[in-house]
Design a protein around this motif. Structure first.
Motif, PDB file in Angstrom:
ATOM      1  N   THR A   6       0.871  -1.246   0.057  1.00 13.89           N
ATOM      2  CA  THR A   6      -0.021   0.066  -0.177  1.00 13.89           C
ATOM      3  C   THR A   6       1.039   1.318   0.026  1.00 13.89           C
ATOM      4  O   THR A   6       1.730   1.304   0.720  1.00 13.89           O
ATOM      5  N   TYR A   7       0.523   2.206  -0.932  1.00 16.99           N
ATOM      6  CA  TYR A   7       1.573   3.313  -0.970  1.00 16.99           C
ATOM      7  C   TYR A   7       0.674   4.448  -0.181  1.00 16.99           C
ATOM      8  O   TYR A   7      -0.431   4.636  -0.331  1.00 16.99           O
ATOM      9  N   ILE A   8       1.631   4.940   0.843  1.00 11.04           N
ATOM     10  CA  ILE A   8       1.155   6.100   1.542  1.00 11.04           C
ATOM     11  C   ILE A   8       1.683   7.327   1.339  1.00 11.04           C
ATOM     12  O   ILE A   8       2.943   7.369   1.434  1.00 11.04           O
TER      13      ILE A   8
END
Length: 100
Positions: A6-8
């Motif tokens: 997941t890219y935050i």
């Protein structure tokens, strides 16, 4: 991307940039450069405009150092005329007292 990665994003509220400069430093540079270039024209106008723009940009960055990130917008709202900076969701800047 796999389902587990997941890219935050870390920089949602960064200021707008022109190249490496913040917008509130780049605009004074562009204005000073444009004034000198249109007034003098040619290579001399570009050289003097770049020098004047760099000086104005450095002064603007020193002015906004250690202040709120939106300092330039706040300064413009309170010090420039209404026809230049028009914010529709706020009262005019000459109304100093709020009633209600």
């Amino acid at each position: 991307m796999s389902a587990n990665s997941t890219y935050i994003p870390r920089r949602l509220d960064d200021q707008w940039k022109v190249g490496l400069w913040d917008m509130d430093v780049a605009i004074p540079w562009l204005v000073a450069f444009g004034i000198f270039y249109t007034a003098l024209g040619g290579i001399l106008g570009m050289i003097l405009g770049g020098a004047a723009g760099t000086f104005v940009g450095m002064r603007a960055s020193k002015l906004k150092a250690d202040k709120h990130p939106a300092f330039a917008m706040h300064w413009a709202y309170w010090n420039l005329p209404d026809f230049i900076v028009k914010l529709h969701c706020t009262p005019p800047s000459h109304h100093r007292r709020m009633i209600g």
